[in-house]
Motif scaffolding. Structure first.
Motif, PDB file in Angstrom:
ATOM      1  N   LEU A 253       0.907  -1.267   0.014  1.00 46.71           N
ATOM      2  CA  LEU A 253      -0.048  -0.106   0.113  1.00 46.71           C
ATOM      3  C   LEU A 253       0.850   1.181   0.124  1.00 46.71           C
ATOM      4  CD1 LEU A 253      -3.086  -1.003   2.343  1.00 46.71           C
ATOM      5  CD2 LEU A 253      -2.944  -1.069   0.219  1.00 46.71           C
ATOM      6  N   ARG A 254       0.217   2.279  -0.137  1.00 48.78           N
ATOM      7  CA  ARG A 254       0.802   3.791  -0.301  1.00 48.78           C
ATOM      8  C   ARG A 254       1.641   4.135   1.064  1.00 48.78           C
ATOM      9  NH1 ARG A 254      -3.937   7.181  -2.431  1.00 48.78           N
ATOM     10  NH2 ARG A 254      -3.198   8.402  -0.856  1.00 48.78           N
ATOM     11  N   PRO A 255       2.534   4.714   1.130  1.00 50.19           N
ATOM     12  CA  PRO A 255       3.295   5.102   2.262  1.00 50.19           C
ATOM     13  C   PRO A 255       2.295   5.853   3.487  1.00 50.19           C
ATOM     14  CG  PRO A 255       4.729   5.697   0.369  1.00 50.19           C
ATOM     15  CD  PRO A 255       3.466   5.401  -0.156  1.00 50.19           C
ATOM     16  N   ASP A 256       1.257   6.514   3.045  1.00 45.94           N
ATOM     17  CA  ASP A 256       0.622   7.499   3.809  1.00 45.94           C
ATOM     18  C   ASP A 256      -0.346   6.625   4.453  1.00 45.94           C
ATOM     19  OD1 ASP A 256      -1.066   7.100   1.437  1.00 45.94           O
ATOM     20  OD2 ASP A 256      -1.599   9.269   1.360  1.00 45.94           O
ATOM     21  N   THR A 257      -0.578   5.453   4.399  1.00 45.63           N
ATOM     22  CA  THR A 257      -1.595   4.482   4.601  1.00 45.63           C
ATOM     23  C   THR A 257      -2.002   4.741   6.301  1.00 45.63           C
ATOM     24  OG1 THR A 257      -1.095   2.555   3.214  1.00 45.63           O
ATOM     25  CG2 THR A 257      -2.357   1.965   5.330  1.00 45.63           C
ATOM     26  N   ALA A 258      -1.121   4.785   7.054  1.00 47.74           N
ATOM     27  CA  ALA A 258      -1.189   5.243   8.491  1.00 47.74           C
ATOM     28  C   ALA A 258      -2.213   6.411   8.591  1.00 47.74           C
ATOM     29  CB  ALA A 258       0.012   5.428   9.374  1.00 47.74           C
ATOM     30  N   GLU A 259      -1.847   7.532   7.893  1.00 48.46           N
ATOM     31  CA  GLU A 259      -2.619   8.844   8.078  1.00 48.46           C
ATOM     32  C   GLU A 259      -4.135   8.649   7.334  1.00 48.46           C
ATOM     33  OE1 GLU A 259       0.403   8.541   6.765  1.00 48.46           O
ATOM     34  OE2 GLU A 259       1.920   9.726   7.877  1.00 48.46           O
ATOM     35  N   ARG A 260      -4.194   7.683   6.443  1.00 53.01           N
ATOM     36  CA  ARG A 260      -5.454   7.552   5.923  1.00 53.01           C
ATOM     37  C   ARG A 260      -6.215   6.750   6.738  1.00 53.01           C
ATOM     38  NH1 ARG A 260      -5.463   4.941   0.525  1.00 53.01           N
ATOM     39  NH2 ARG A 260      -3.261   4.238   1.134  1.00 53.01           N
ATOM     40  N   LEU A 261      -5.923   5.790   7.431  1.00 53.86           N
ATOM     41  CA  LEU A 261      -6.455   4.900   8.530  1.00 53.86           C
ATOM     42  C   LEU A 261      -7.098   5.910   9.643  1.00 53.86           C
ATOM     43  CD1 LEU A 261      -4.344   1.675   8.966  1.00 53.86           C
ATOM     44  CD2 LEU A 261      -6.498   2.241   7.538  1.00 53.86           C
ATOM     45  N   ILE A 262      -6.196   6.983  10.002  1.00 56.32           N
ATOM     46  CA  ILE A 262      -6.585   7.768  11.077  1.00 56.32           C
ATOM     47  C   ILE A 262      -7.511   8.763  10.548  1.00 56.32           C
ATOM     48  CG2 ILE A 262      -5.702   9.646  12.349  1.00 56.32           C
ATOM     49  CD1 ILE A 262      -4.858   6.780  13.180  1.00 56.32           C
ATOM     50  N   ASP A 263      -7.590   9.216   9.575  1.00 61.55           N
ATOM     51  CA  ASP A 263      -8.455  10.005   8.901  1.00 61.55           C
ATOM     52  C   ASP A 263     -10.053   9.173   9.065  1.00 61.55           C
ATOM     53  OD1 ASP A 263      -6.842  11.959   8.492  1.00 61.55           O
ATOM     54  OD2 ASP A 263      -6.664  11.625   6.202  1.00 61.55           O
ATOM     55  N   ALA A 264     -10.001   7.954   8.524  1.00 62.93           N
ATOM     56  CA  ALA A 264     -11.147   7.199   8.730  1.00 62.93           C
ATOM     57  C   ALA A 264     -11.831   6.897   9.953  1.00 62.93           C
ATOM     58  CB  ALA A 264     -10.955   5.980   7.906  1.00 62.93           C
ATOM     59  N   LEU A 265     -10.818   6.844  11.117  1.00 62.49           N
ATOM     60  CA  LEU A 265     -11.033   6.619  12.238  1.00 62.49           C
ATOM     61  C   LEU A 265     -11.579   7.804  13.012  1.00 62.49           C
ATOM     62  CD1 LEU A 265     -11.425   4.752  14.840  1.00 62.49           C
ATOM     63  CD2 LEU A 265      -8.941   5.372  15.314  1.00 62.49           C
ATOM     64  N   ALA A 266     -11.245   9.022  12.720  1.00 61.89           N
ATOM     65  CA  ALA A 266     -11.743  10.364  13.178  1.00 61.89           C
ATOM     66  C   ALA A 266     -13.029  10.311  12.603  1.00 61.89           C
ATOM     67  CB  ALA A 266     -10.861  11.290  12.721  1.00 61.89           C
ATOM     68  N   VAL A 267     -13.402  10.193  11.366  1.00 64.52           N
ATOM     69  CA  VAL A 267     -15.121  10.194  10.923  1.00 64.52           C
ATOM     70  C   VAL A 267     -15.728   9.338  11.556  1.00 64.52           C
ATOM     71  CG1 VAL A 267     -16.409   9.531   8.769  1.00 64.52           C
ATOM     72  CG2 VAL A 267     -14.016  10.986   8.725  1.00 64.52           C
ATOM     73  N   LEU A 268     -15.129   8.031  11.819  1.00 63.13           N
ATOM     74  CA  LEU A 268     -16.083   7.089  12.586  1.00 63.13           C
ATOM     75  C   LEU A 268     -16.353   7.648  14.131  1.00 63.13           C
ATOM     76  CD1 LEU A 268     -17.473   4.235  13.219  1.00 63.13           C
ATOM     77  CD2 LEU A 268     -15.051   3.520  13.776  1.00 63.13           C
ATOM     78  N   LEU A 269     -15.337   8.214  14.806  1.00 67.59           N
ATOM     79  CA  LEU A 269     -15.583   8.369  15.954  1.00 67.59           C
ATOM     80  C   LEU A 269     -16.374   9.725  16.223  1.00 67.59           C
ATOM     81  CD1 LEU A 269     -14.581   7.936  18.916  1.00 67.59           C
ATOM     82  CD2 LEU A 269     -12.480   9.425  18.443  1.00 67.59           C
TER      83      LEU A 269
ATOM     84  N   LEU B  41     -12.595  -0.705   5.427  1.00 67.26           N
ATOM     85  CA  LEU B  41     -12.811  -1.148   3.943  1.00 67.26           C
ATOM     86  C   LEU B  41     -12.260  -0.122   3.204  1.00 67.26           C
ATOM     87  CD1 LEU B  41     -16.756  -1.557   3.895  1.00 67.26           C
ATOM     88  CD2 LEU B  41     -14.991  -3.256   3.361  1.00 67.26           C
ATOM     89  N   ARG B  42     -11.719  -0.399   1.955  1.00 69.43           N
ATOM     90  CA  ARG B  42     -11.058   0.432   1.019  1.00 69.43           C
ATOM     91  C   ARG B  42     -11.999   1.354   0.518  1.00 69.43           C
ATOM     92  NH1 ARG B  42      -6.241  -2.431  -2.522  1.00 69.43           N
ATOM     93  NH2 ARG B  42      -5.810  -0.096  -2.629  1.00 69.43           N
ATOM     94  N   ASP B  43     -11.805   2.639   0.448  1.00 68.11           N
ATOM     95  CA  ASP B  43     -12.885   3.362  -0.060  1.00 68.11           C
ATOM     96  C   ASP B  43     -12.141   4.423  -1.059  1.00 68.11           C
ATOM     97  OD1 ASP B  43     -15.061   5.026  -0.623  1.00 68.11           O
ATOM     98  OD2 ASP B  43     -15.205   5.881   1.355  1.00 68.11           O
ATOM     99  N   ALA B  44     -12.059   4.216  -2.316  1.00 69.39           N
ATOM    100  CA  ALA B  44     -11.301   4.818  -3.425  1.00 69.39           C
ATOM    101  C   ALA B  44     -10.023   5.219  -3.068  1.00 69.39           C
ATOM    102  CB  ALA B  44     -12.214   6.243  -3.603  1.00 69.39           C
ATOM    103  N   ASP B  45      -9.512   6.391  -2.547  1.00 66.40           N
ATOM    104  CA  ASP B  45      -8.129   6.755  -2.170  1.00 66.40           C
ATOM    105  C   ASP B  45      -8.007   6.891  -0.819  1.00 66.40           C
ATOM    106  OD1 ASP B  45      -6.701   6.583  -4.778  1.00 66.40           O
ATOM    107  OD2 ASP B  45      -7.537   8.551  -5.496  1.00 66.40           O
ATOM    108  N   ALA B  46      -9.304   6.513  -0.022  1.00 67.38           N
ATOM    109  CA  ALA B  46      -9.377   6.799   1.419  1.00 67.38           C
ATOM    110  C   ALA B  46      -9.696   5.448   2.211  1.00 67.38           C
ATOM    111  CB  ALA B  46     -10.437   7.686   1.634  1.00 67.38           C
ATOM    112  N   PHE B  47      -9.971   5.311   3.303  1.00 67.89           N
ATOM    113  CA  PHE B  47     -10.736   4.062   3.859  1.00 67.89           C
ATOM    114  C   PHE B  47     -12.045   4.797   4.565  1.00 67.89           C
ATOM    115  CE2 PHE B  47      -6.198   3.148   3.693  1.00 67.89           C
ATOM    116  CZ  PHE B  47      -6.351   1.638   3.101  1.00 67.89           C
ATOM    117  N   SER B  48     -12.839   3.476   4.672  1.00 66.36           N
ATOM    118  CA  SER B  48     -14.015   3.724   5.886  1.00 66.36           C
ATOM    119  C   SER B  48     -13.699   2.719   6.879  1.00 66.36           C
ATOM    120  CB  SER B  48     -15.460   3.525   5.030  1.00 66.36           C
ATOM    121  OG  SER B  48     -15.576   4.056   3.666  1.00 66.36           O
ATOM    122  N   ALA B  49     -14.179   3.565   8.201  1.00 72.00           N
ATOM    123  CA  ALA B  49     -13.861   2.498   9.269  1.00 72.00           C
ATOM    124  C   ALA B  49     -15.193   2.160   9.851  1.00 72.00           C
ATOM    125  CB  ALA B  49     -13.062   3.355  10.475  1.00 72.00           C
TER     126      ALA B  49
END
Length: 466
Positions: free
Chosen positions: A149-165, A186-194
């Protein structure tokens, strides 16, 4: 929990109410299955056996996250269910909470059943089992780092978790144990959904205090930093990722999103156009606005405006209405953009969008997703595959200096990109071994009378228990 003040959908969500754990509150003598949906195959499962000993032919070889309980994915007819072995009180309580979250249409795993009154063939009681539906195409965070996966995977996971929270907090859900381990992605285009996967410590209230929200955020930051450090020690995290910076990112993203969704704006009488700008910004974030609360301040010179946000899913609902496709929000936005491009390229801007969408489905989307190789269909969602092919097509066109046919992009993507993003058997076996290493309540891992081990005196087990 004060049911009378809860959202009526949540208050009527379940027929199981967890009893308080007391010395006299014994396990039922007979097997009892309370199910949210009817699947007769449920009754054929070996409930008389500890979950850790269920036969291999029943189990689905899917990656699991680290858990302090025994967890297995089980084939039940045509469905795959996640089974978690826990105490009866915990199983009933979590089932109840998940039912309420489901009624509120919040992103959480779907509860299927709670099974109590289990006994082995000798008549000894076994723990209860909470049954949830496997979230198809989802992965625990550790599995994502086993992929290319892309190097920014951790940041994208955090963004998804923030939306969920934020979504959970807006609904009055206090989590109490926020971490990457308690989420599926779940992979969601260039982002993730949590999606919330563990609600053991959660509580649904009418409204949360600022202190409750801040406690969840602070705990999340601490847990995330620890989890990323663990990944780093296993050389799964890119070397340039700063774990503390990523943890801080969650706090910043949460507060930014919470502010965008809940702040009250002040406008002058000649600035009403800014209201539309605020609503458009919320739509871009993926949230729908149901109504606007508007009133003048004390001097009557300014208008106070606060939106009533319904929920995320603005683009999802539009695409669902046009095509019948029910996908993640960013996937929906990407598909809608391609639909618009198709409409323009076929000179049909003045035609009814529903008719154009039908042709786009038949001529563009469906032929593309039918190309997914059979061996990968359980790992990649059709909408995500379509998005990935569109991105790959853009790179091919940029390299070639001219447009590339969709069929050529599909063939190239399947040959050169897709295999590197999929998990193989070795990856899954490693993840399952790691998942089982976190179990602290499985009697088959520590109940050997000869090893002198007592989990009550194990500091590591105490950490997991919290």
């Amino acid at each position: 929990m004060n049911l009378s003040k809860l959202d009526p959908r949540a208050a009527k969500a379940t027929s199981v109410l967890a009893e308080a754990e007391t010395p006299g509150n014994a396990e039922p003598r007979a097997l009892n299955i309370t199910a949210a949906s009817s699947n007769p195959k449920m009754f054929t499962l070996p409930w008389h056996k500890p979950l850790a000993t269920w036969p291999e032919d029943l189990l689905a070889n899917l990656p699991r996250g680290i858990s302090r309980h025994v967890v297995r994915f089980v084939h039940v007819g045509d469905e795959v269910y996640a089974m978690k072995e826990i105490t009866r009180q915990m199983a009933e309580r979590e089932y109840e909470i998940l039912r309420r979250l489901q009624k509120l249409e919040l992103p959480a795993v779907r509860p299927v059943a709670v099974v109590t009154g289990r006994h082995n063939k000798e008549g000894d009681p076994l723990e209860a089992i909470l049954v949830t539906k496997h979230l198809k195409f989802s992965l625990p965070y550790r599995a994502l780092f086993a992929r290319n996966l892309r190097p920014d995977t951790a940041e994208r996971l955090i963004d998804a978790l923030a939306v969920l929270l934020v979504r959970l907090h807006l609904a009055g859900f206090y989590w109490g144990d926020v971490s990457l381990s308690n989420v599926l992605f779940l992979r969601d285009a260039d982002a993730f959904s949590a999606f919330l996967v563990d609600a053991e410590t959660g509580d649904l209230q009418v409204n949360l205090t600022e202190g409750q929200r801040e406690y969840d955020i602070d705990l999340a930051r601490t847990n995330i930093i620890g989890e990323l450090m663990d990944l780093s020690s296993g050389q799964l995290l890119p070397s340039d990722v700063d774990e503390i910076e990523v943890g801080n990112r969650l706090v910043e993203r949460y507060h930014s999103l919470w502010s965008a969704l809940t702040d009250t704006d002040k406008f002058g009488p000649d600035e009403m156009w800014k209201i539309e700008k605020r609503v458009n910004k919320l739509n871009e974030l993926g949230f729908d606005v149901d109504e606007l609360e508007m009133k003048t301040d004390e001097d009557g010179k300014r208008v106070l405006v606060r939106p009533r946000v319904v929920d995320a899913g603005y683009a999802n609902r539009k695409l669902l209405r046009l095509t019948g496709l029910d996908v993640q929000e960013n996937q929906a936005r990407r598909l809608l953009n391609d639909l618009d491009a198709y409409r323009a390229s076929t000179w049909r801007e003045g035609e009814d969008l529903e008719i154009v969408a039908t042709d786009w489905m038949r001529e563009v989307f469906e032929p593309t997703v039918r190309s997914i190789p059979r061996e990968y269909r359980s790992q990649i969602e059709p909408a995500q595959f379509f998005h990935e092919v569109l991105t790959h097509r853009w790179f091919l066109a940029e390299k070639a200096g001219h447009d590339v046919p969709m069929s050529e992009a599909v063939t190239s993507y399947i040959k050169n990109i897709l295999p590197d993003q999929m998990l193989d058997k070795k990856d899954i076996d490693t993840l399952l071994e790691e998942a089982d290493s976190g179990v602290v309540d499985d009697e088959y891992t520590y109940n050997d009378p000869d090893d002198g081990y007592n989990p009550d005196f194990d500091p590591d087990a105490a950490v997991w228990s919290h």
